[in-house]
Design a protein around this motif. Structure first.
Motif, PDB file in Angstrom:
ATOM      1  N   CYS C 427      16.579   0.194   3.349  1.00  0.00           N
ATOM      2  CA  CYS C 427      16.181   0.412   1.949  1.00  0.00           C
ATOM      3  C   CYS C 427      14.995   1.376   1.826  1.00  0.00           C
ATOM      4  CB  CYS C 427      15.870  -0.922   1.266  1.00  0.00           C
ATOM      5  SG  CYS C 427      15.808  -0.802  -0.523  1.00  0.00           S
ATOM      6  N   GLY C 428      15.212   2.584   2.318  1.00  0.00           N
ATOM      7  CA  GLY C 428      14.227   3.649   2.104  1.00  0.00           C
ATOM      8  C   GLY C 428      14.170   4.031   0.635  1.00  0.00           C
ATOM      9  N   ARG C 429      13.284   4.980   0.325  1.00  0.00           N
ATOM     10  CA  ARG C 429      13.026   5.346  -1.064  1.00  0.00           C
ATOM     11  C   ARG C 429      14.299   5.681  -1.854  1.00  0.00           C
ATOM     12  NH1 ARG C 429       9.160   4.228  -4.678  1.00  0.00           N
ATOM     13  NH2 ARG C 429       8.048   6.041  -5.503  1.00  0.00           N
ATOM     14  N   ALA C 430      15.287   6.275  -1.166  1.00  0.00           N
ATOM     15  CA  ALA C 430      16.486   6.749  -1.862  1.00  0.00           C
ATOM     16  C   ALA C 430      17.343   5.605  -2.393  1.00  0.00           C
ATOM     17  CB  ALA C 430      17.321   7.616  -0.921  1.00  0.00           C
ATOM     18  N   TYR C 431      17.057   4.376  -1.953  1.00  0.00           N
ATOM     19  CA  TYR C 431      17.969   3.267  -2.278  1.00  0.00           C
ATOM     20  C   TYR C 431      17.530   2.438  -3.487  1.00  0.00           C
ATOM     21  CZ  TYR C 431      20.508   4.821   1.685  1.00  0.00           C
ATOM     22  OH  TYR C 431      21.240   5.611   2.505  1.00  0.00           O
ATOM     23  N   ASP C 432      16.626   3.029  -4.267  1.00  0.00           N
ATOM     24  CA  ASP C 432      16.239   2.398  -5.543  1.00  0.00           C
ATOM     25  C   ASP C 432      15.726   0.972  -5.391  1.00  0.00           C
ATOM     26  OD1 ASP C 432      16.673   4.647  -7.001  1.00  0.00           O
ATOM     27  OD2 ASP C 432      18.679   4.057  -7.716  1.00  0.00           O
ATOM     28  N   GLY C 433      14.986   0.740  -4.309  1.00  0.00           N
ATOM     29  CA  GLY C 433      14.275  -0.533  -4.258  1.00  0.00           C
ATOM     30  C   GLY C 433      13.295  -0.555  -5.424  1.00  0.00           C
ATOM     31  N   ARG C 434      12.914  -1.753  -5.852  1.00  0.00           N
ATOM     32  CA  ARG C 434      11.995  -1.810  -6.999  1.00  0.00           C
ATOM     33  C   ARG C 434      10.636  -1.206  -6.649  1.00  0.00           C
ATOM     34  NH1 ARG C 434      13.729  -5.622 -10.910  1.00  0.00           N
ATOM     35  NH2 ARG C 434      15.986  -5.658 -10.744  1.00  0.00           N
ATOM     36  N   PHE C 435      10.170  -1.488  -5.425  1.00  0.00           N
ATOM     37  CA  PHE C 435       8.856  -0.970  -5.012  1.00  0.00           C
ATOM     38  C   PHE C 435       8.882  -0.647  -3.524  1.00  0.00           C
ATOM     39  CE2 PHE C 435       8.104  -3.723  -8.623  1.00  0.00           C
ATOM     40  CZ  PHE C 435       7.246  -2.976  -9.418  1.00  0.00           C
ATOM     41  N   VAL C 436       8.166   0.384  -3.149  1.00  0.00           N
ATOM     42  CA  VAL C 436       7.980   0.715  -1.740  1.00  0.00           C
ATOM     43  C   VAL C 436       6.477   0.823  -1.495  1.00  0.00           C
ATOM     44  CG1 VAL C 436       8.411   2.380   0.105  1.00  0.00           C
ATOM     45  CG2 VAL C 436      10.156   2.009  -1.666  1.00  0.00           C
ATOM     46  N   PHE C 437       5.986   0.028  -0.554  1.00  0.00           N
ATOM     47  CA  PHE C 437       4.563   0.120  -0.185  1.00  0.00           C
ATOM     48  C   PHE C 437       4.457   0.468   1.295  1.00  0.00           C
ATOM     49  CE2 PHE C 437       4.665  -3.162  -3.584  1.00  0.00           C
ATOM     50  CZ  PHE C 437       3.971  -2.449  -4.548  1.00  0.00           C
ATOM     51  N   SER C 438       3.422   1.202   1.635  1.00  0.00           N
ATOM     52  CA  SER C 438       3.250   1.621   3.029  1.00  0.00           C
ATOM     53  C   SER C 438       1.901   1.172   3.548  1.00  0.00           C
ATOM     54  CB  SER C 438       3.329   3.145   3.134  1.00  0.00           C
ATOM     55  OG  SER C 438       4.518   3.614   2.561  1.00  0.00           O
ATOM     56  N   TRP C 439       1.876   0.904   4.854  1.00  0.00           N
ATOM     57  CA  TRP C 439       0.601   0.619   5.501  1.00  0.00           C
ATOM     58  C   TRP C 439       0.015   1.930   6.022  1.00  0.00           C
ATOM     59  CZ3 TRP C 439       1.549  -4.514   8.757  1.00  0.00           C
ATOM     60  CH2 TRP C 439       1.814  -5.554   7.849  1.00  0.00           C
ATOM     61  N   PRO C 440      -1.289   1.978   6.236  1.00  0.00           N
ATOM     62  CA  PRO C 440      -1.910   3.266   6.599  1.00  0.00           C
ATOM     63  C   PRO C 440      -1.390   3.849   7.914  1.00  0.00           C
ATOM     64  CG  PRO C 440      -3.580   1.658   5.959  1.00  0.00           C
ATOM     65  CD  PRO C 440      -2.286   0.917   6.033  1.00  0.00           C
ATOM     66  N   ASN C 441      -0.887   2.999   8.812  1.00  0.00           N
ATOM     67  CA  ASN C 441      -0.386   3.447  10.101  1.00  0.00           C
ATOM     68  C   ASN C 441       1.044   3.974  10.027  1.00  0.00           C
ATOM     69  OD1 ASN C 441      -0.218   0.451   9.572  1.00  0.00           O
ATOM     70  ND2 ASN C 441       1.411   0.677  11.088  1.00  0.00           N
ATOM     71  N   HIS C 442       1.640   3.866   8.859  1.00  0.00           N
ATOM     72  CA  HIS C 442       3.050   4.212   8.676  1.00  0.00           C
ATOM     73  C   HIS C 442       3.336   5.681   9.024  1.00  0.00           C
ATOM     74  CE1 HIS C 442       6.829   4.999   6.670  1.00  0.00           C
ATOM     75  NE2 HIS C 442       6.253   5.660   5.682  1.00  0.00           N
ATOM     76  N   GLN C 443       4.509   5.893   9.689  1.00  0.00           N
ATOM     77  CA  GLN C 443       4.984   7.251   9.953  1.00  0.00           C
ATOM     78  C   GLN C 443       6.438   7.322   9.545  1.00  0.00           C
ATOM     79  OE1 GLN C 443       4.163   8.797  13.886  1.00  0.00           O
ATOM     80  NE2 GLN C 443       2.198   7.699  13.963  1.00  0.00           N
ATOM     81  N   ILE C 444       6.826   8.491   9.036  1.00  0.00           N
ATOM     82  CA  ILE C 444       8.190   8.598   8.512  1.00  0.00           C
ATOM     83  C   ILE C 444       8.742   9.997   8.802  1.00  0.00           C
ATOM     84  CG2 ILE C 444       7.331   9.290   6.216  1.00  0.00           C
ATOM     85  CD1 ILE C 444       9.753   7.664   5.059  1.00  0.00           C
ATOM     86  N   GLY C 445      10.024  10.040   9.118  1.00  0.00           N
ATOM     87  CA  GLY C 445      10.649  11.342   9.338  1.00  0.00           C
ATOM     88  C   GLY C 445      12.088  11.165   9.788  1.00  0.00           C
ATOM     89  N   ILE C 446      12.750  12.287   9.798  1.00  0.00           N
ATOM     90  CA  ILE C 446      14.166  12.251  10.198  1.00  0.00           C
ATOM     91  C   ILE C 446      14.281  11.816  11.651  1.00  0.00           C
ATOM     92  CG2 ILE C 446      14.387  14.661  10.938  1.00  0.00           C
ATOM     93  CD1 ILE C 446      16.958  14.614   9.060  1.00  0.00           C
TER      94      ILE C 446
END
Lengths: 495, 180, 537
Positions: C427-446
């Motif tokens: 349920c990444g951002r594209a999946y219309d979850g109601r809310f997405v929160f991240s922790w400061p250590n979070h990393q994201i990419g393809i």
């Protein structure tokens, strides 16, 4: 048959506290009681208390309660055997007394001529002086208007300018310096005109630190005159009594005996009938002077009732019915000490200005030795239209010390909410060391202004009070409760 | 919601502190654990204040709380912050123009320029569509100008009366705040 | 439900090392957040004071019920763009309680370029109104914006998620009977004028407040008419003559108090997404502060997601579903602030069995109308011949199909890494979850930065080799380094949050509260019948 033969029904030509007080005795005597009502006077508890509420018409309630013709015709219509005037309103109005008697109804009070004589402050002083009772040096304006101010100056300062027809502190001015005199005369005259419709004034020596001591007398038509002891009424504000007690504290016994005897003497000389009060000024050196005589029941009569065990209203009714006094002087006993506090709708922090509001909660103090003569009921509006006195708290102790303690407790227990009152102020007066030691005088309150000032609230007390307000505030609590979970439990968290 | 209460002429902020096991009020920034339960008699409540429990009589009328506490009666006023903000705004501007709510004619002028008026006092009577409307002072003040005389006609929105406001209240309030 | 038995040793060396690293990350996050929230040029603050304006955060504080929380969204939006000028993207958005009502607050920040809208401001505004629509939350707009930031107008005007979407969303909200209130504390010019006009209630401030399609300079340019702002679109004009606004106020305080009174008249429509009888909340048994010692200091180090769950859910109690099957995906039920949730967390790469478990668990949550919280720490699905042969693609597709078709509210917490198709399934951002929160250590990419750099370097090396060249170590490094750097930058939590890929970075210890408010808000919307697409078996 009632307990007083000849009196089956009494019209109380009054309202409020005194009407209730009189009605209470009448009821005990199984006498039908009636009192006056007026549509504007919604907060008059007497209307519901008496057997018969008699509406009087008039533009204002006050003018209606002063309408002699109407009240007399009401008394006739309802078949009253007697009219009790209470105090205030028409209580010292000789014309009213006369009209009542002319209508063939008994007047609960002295003869109209006596009222007239004693009602005139100048005449009554002359009368007293003529009978060997000392009076303060004085000068009357009407003797010789042109020289009045000169004669007043000769009395010496400080002096008091008073209305000849006065009473209740109205139209009274203290003059300490010669240059204030003419202004004070003008002021007193205009007030006298306004309050009593009689602009005659007189000047009288003003004693510094004087005490106000008065003697209650009772006389019947059969030549009996008794005194029921004295009352000290020195605790005053704006020339009006606030705390009264009996017996007078810290006075020499010979002074006590002297004024009691003088009061009886004066009453006898005047052919007095019914209840009356002879007022004296007592100087710090123990000298006493006749001040005036009040030809009615006094506000502070309950302290006398407490120490003597005699119901003055009952005595009044008996005497009015032509019966002799129930006790001779020798049978009258004085027991313990009684104190009366006048609970008034006023703000001691703002120079005793009358306060207005609505009595939302009333819980008089109760208990042995405590008497609460109230003229108020819950839900009643307190307006500026009537006297600010709401009730009287009277206590009776074995001695003065006990009475003071009891009075303080009773004042603290008395709950009157919805209108600012002097309850806490009264308590502070009673707690003052000078009051406790009996060092009282009419200037007590201004002299101890600082000591008697409202003490600041402790921080915790302030917080507790604010808590009560917030917790009983509908809006505040609704807002607190409106916060839903989980928000409420999170408090003021922020990410 | 009232969050300010006036006691003996001093304003205090009273705020709920949420998220506690018990009810906590922050009074002028100090937290107090409090509770209130009904007492036996009418008007009686039992205040829990920290470790203490006290019997208190409390009644209210029109936003004013009358409280009998430790043998003494007190008066606590819940401050209507919105009303106060409005009053302040008027006081700060020092002047307010009373505008015609509709076109009409002045029937009567009830005051004179420079006259002191109290809130609710009649200033002017106007007539429009055969109906008379009273223009009253919205607050205490002084009449700065009567802009139209009897018989004058006007359009909607015309200035009828200009009032200068007395800002004693706000001055007194400010003085109080300074004191604090 | 039983309590999770934590296996963490808070006195251990590893715990201390992780804790130190995470506290440093949180400090850095708080430093940046503080800067975005409060650090302003003196000139801007002076200008605010000169106009008698209160700082945006004080306006919000006054508006909220005293002593209640505020969940702010995307406090670091735009932090990597526009030279860092548009702090928090020049607008503050969040959920709070106003007069007992759960509401969205959207407040322009006039201390940054007069509150001008940058492209990411528009994106943040649209997102906040999306949140309002999805969760049926009333909106209070505090309007004080100079209008669109003209140098970047092409990026904020014409596209689907551009300025027009703000007004479209306002209209949709009104159509859904969800009230909006505008407090006009500054100028609302051009498109901005539609915010109060499309709000159901509008309060406008005398003096500072102004609403006009064209401001005085534009009017002068267009028609030659010379008119001052107050006459053109001031409070008295709009509340007495035009009817564009409903109430005039003389001070921000008055307007806010009036606004609170208006909100107090709104109905409380109830929460169809919650049970009738709420269960009392229970604090986690394990201290959420211990999260700092659980998240490793290196993204390559694995950790047990149950330890995270134990520090978020009520009483640390968790009913684990299929504890012995597909163990790289942890699934189970718990409560957060008394509200039922299903939790799905990564405990390693997704295999066929863990994908099937995930798909099945999502269907169970839908059957039971249980909102789902995804705790992402995913490098992706397992690759290799064996897994392709077992149909990892179709099992992953089932997971995605179930997740995308899910009707219950979904919430995602980016606990650590989020890479590749794992982001989709979880349920990444594209999946219309109601809310997405991240922790400061979070990393994201393809993919991970290392893999990406190596992949790109390999491609280049093979091209050169075909051309007959051989590359030196230095040459290979010269190809790798820029790729690595750009990937590292663009995969950081700060870059992600800057571009609104989430609803904000949060301190890990705030996760429970953020989810509590999110779950509460989501419960305003009734849960529809679940319906999925065709699952490939």
């Amino acid at each position: 048959m009632t307990k007083v033969p000849g009196i089956g029904k009494v019209l109380i030509a009054n309202r409020g506290e005194i009407a209730v007080r009189v009605a209470r005795t009448l009821r005990r005597l199984e006498i039908t009681c009636a009192a006056l009502t007026h549509p504007d006077d919604t907060g008059n508890p007497a209307a519901a208390f008496v057997d018969e509420a008699c509406p009087v018409e008039g533009e204002s309630a006050i003018s209606a309660y002063l309408d002699i013709d109407q009240i007399v015709s009401i008394a006739k219509r309802i078949g009253a055997d007697a009219v009790h005037p209470g105090y205030g309103f028409l209580a010292e109005n000789a014309d009213f007394a006369e009209a009542v008697e002319r209508a063939g109804i008994r007047w609960v009070g002295p003869a109209p001529e006596t009222i007239r004589l004693m009602g005139d402050k100048i005449e009554s002083r002359r009368f007293a002086a003529a009978h060997g009772i000392p009076v303060t040096p004085a000068a009357s304006e009407e003797d010789d208007p042109a020289s009045f101010s000169e004669r007043a100056k000769e009395i010496g300062f400080p002096l008091l300018i008073k209305a000849a027809a006065g009473g209740g502190g109205k139209g009274m001015q203290i003059v300490r310096h010669p240059h204030e005199l003419s202004h004070a005369i003008d002021l007193a005259r205009s007030e006298a005109k306004r309050y009593f419709d009689d602009d005659r004034i007189f000047a009288e020596r003003y004693l510094d630190e004087p005490r106000h001591v008065e003697v209650q007398i009772m006389a019947d038509e059969h030549g009996h005159v008794v005194h029921l002891g004295e009352r000290d009424c020195s605790i005053q504000r704006r020339f009006q009594k606030l705390i009264e007690e009996s017996p007078a504290p810290a006075i020499e016994e010979d002074l006590r005996e002297r004024i009691r005897a003088q009061a009886v003497l004066l009453a006898r000389a005047a052919g007095y009938r019914n209840a009356g009060t002879v007022e004296f000024i007592v100087a710090p050196d123990g000298e006493s002077c006749f001040l005036e005589m009040n030809t009615r029941l006094q506000v502070e009569h309950p302290v006398t009732e407490m120490v003597t065990g005699i119901d003055l209203v009952e005595e009044q009714i008996r005497v009015a019915a032509g019966h002799p006094l129930s006790s001779g002087q020798d049978e009258i006993r004085f027991e313990g000490a009684a104190i009366e506090c006048r609970i008034c709708a006023e703000d001691p922090e703002r120079d005793f200005q009358p306060a207005v509001g609505r009595i939302l909660l009333l819980r008089p103090a109760k208990g042995p030795g405590i008497r609460f003569d109230g003229g108020i009921a819950e839900g009643q509006d307190v307006t500026a239209a009537f006297d600010p006195m709401l009730a009287k708290l009277i206590v009776h102790g074995r001695d003065r010390e006990e009475a003071i303690v009891l009075a303080r407790q009773a004042l603290a227990q008395t709950v009157i909410l919805g209108c600012t009152t002097n309850l806490a102020f009264l308590e502070r007066v009673l707690a003052h060391p000078d009051f406790i030691s009996g060092r009282v005088e009419t200037g007590f309150i201004p002299a101890h202004r600082t000591d008697l000032a409202l003490p600041p609230l402790a921080e915790e007390e302030r917080a507790a009070l604010l808590s009560v307000a917030a917790l009983t505030d509908r809006d505040f609590m609704a807002s607190v409760e409106a916060v839903p979970e989980p928000y409420a439990s999170m408090g003021d968290w922020q990410n | 919601m009232a969050t300010e209460f006036d006691l003996e002429g001093l304003c205090s902020s009273v705020l709920p502190v949420h998220g506690q096991d018990a009810l906590v009020l922050s009074i002028d920034g100090r937290p107090f654990r409090v509770g209130l339960t009904p007492g036996r008699a009418t008007g009686e409540v039992v205040l829990e204040f920290g470790e203490e429990r006290e019997r208190v009589f409390a009644v209210q009328r029109g936003g004013i709380h009358f409280i009998h506490f430790r043998g003494r009666a007190h008066r606590v006023e819940a401050i209507d912050a919105l009303a106060r903000a409005r009053k302040r705004a008027v006081a700060e501007s020092g002047e307010e123009s009373l505008l015609a709510p509709m076109p009409g004619v002045v029937v009567r002028v009830a005051v004179e320029a420079d006259e002191e008026v109290e809130a609710g006092d009649l200033l002017m009577v106007i007539e429009s569509m055969k109906l008379q409307t009273s223009i009253r002072a919205p607050h205490d003040g002084r009449v700065a100008e009567i802009c139209l005389g009897t018989g004058a006609s006007f359009e909607q929105g015309a200035t009828l009366v200009r009032l200068e406001t007395r800002d004693e209240d706000s001055e007194a309030e400010q003085a109080k705040e300074r004191e604090r | 439900m039983r309590r999770i038995e934590s296996r963490i040793d808070p006195r251990g060396e590893e715990f201390k090392r992780f804790r130190a690293a995470n506290l440093e990350r949180v400090r850095e996050f708080r430093r940046r957040q503080h800067d975005a929230r409060f650090e302003r040029r003196q000139r801007d603050l002076d200008r605010l004071a000169h106009h008698g304006k209160t700082f945006v955060r004080d306006r919000i504080k006054q508006l909220l019920d005293p002593g209640t929380p505020f969940l702010e969204f995307s406090s670091l939006a735009a932090n990597t763009e526009y030279d860092g000028e548009a702090k928090s993207a020049s607008v503050v958005t969040g959920i709070g309680i106003v007069a007992g009502h759960e509401t969205i607050i959207r407040a322009d920040d006039p201390s940054i370029k007069g509150g001008a809208w940058y492209p990411l401001t528009v994106k943040k505004n649209v997102r906040c109104l999306d949140i309002a629509i999805e969760n049926r939350l009333p909106v209070i707009h505090i309007c004080d914006s100079a209008g669109g930031f003209l140098p970047l107008q092409s990026e904020l005007f014409a596209d689907r998620i551009s300025a027009g979407r703000i007004f479209r969303n306002q209209a949709i909200l009104s159509r859904m009977d969800i009230p909006q209130l505008a407090l006009v504390f500054g100028h609302c010019t051009a498109g901005g004028a539609y915010i109060p006009a499309l709000s159901d209630y509008a309060v406008i401030l005398r003096g500072n407040g102004g609403i006009f399609l064209g401001g005085p300079p534009l009017v002068k340019a267009a028609t030659g008419e010379i008119v001052d702002a107050d006459t053109l679109g001031g409070a008295d004009l709009h509340t007495r003559t035009s009817g564009v606004a409903d109430y005039a106020a003389d001070s921000e305080e008055e307007a806010i108090l009036l606004g609170r009174e208006i909100v107090s008249t709104w109905r409380q429509p109830g929460k169809p997404g919650l049970e009738e009888d709420p269960v009392a909340a229970e604090a986690p048994y394990y201290d959420p502060e211990e999260l700092y010692g659980i998240i490793p200091d290196d993204i390559k180090i694995q950790f047990d997601m149950r330890e995270v769950i134990a520090r978020i859910v009520d009483g640390s109690r968790f009913h684990e579903y299929q504890p012995d099957y597909g163990t790289t995906l942890v699934c189970g039920y718990a409560r957060i602030w008394g509200m039922r949730v299903g939790l799905i967390g990564n405990n390693g790469v997704l295999f066929n069995d863990s994908s099937l478990k995930g798909a099945h668990f999502i269907e169970l949550c839908n059957q039971n109308r249980t909102p789902i919280v995804f705790l992402q720490n995913i490098t992706g699905f397992m690759v290799g011949r064996e897994y392709e042969a077992r149909g990892i693609c179709k099992d992953g597709a089932k997971f995605i199909m179930a997740q995308a078709g899910s009707a219950v509210p979904k919430f995602t917490v980016m606990v650590n890494g989020s890479f590749g198709a794992g982001n989709y399934a979880m349920c990444g951002r594209a999946y219309d979850g109601r809310f997405v929160f991240s922790w400061p250590n979070h990393q994201i990419g393809i993919m991970g930065a290392d893999q990406a750099a190596n992949t790109l370097a390999d491609v280049k090396i093979r091209q050169r080799e075909r051309a007959g060249e051989t590359l030196s170590e230095d040459e290979i490094e010269a190809i790798r380094r820029p790729v690595l750097e750009s990937f590292a930058r663009e995969s950081s939590a700060y870059y992600a949050t800057s571009h609104l890929w989430d609803d904000g970075i949060i301190d890990p210890v705030d996760t429970r509260n953020a989810l509590g408010i999110a779950l509460s808000a989501a419960a305003n919307t009734p849960i529809e019948e679940p319906r999925y697409g065709v699952m490939r078996f």
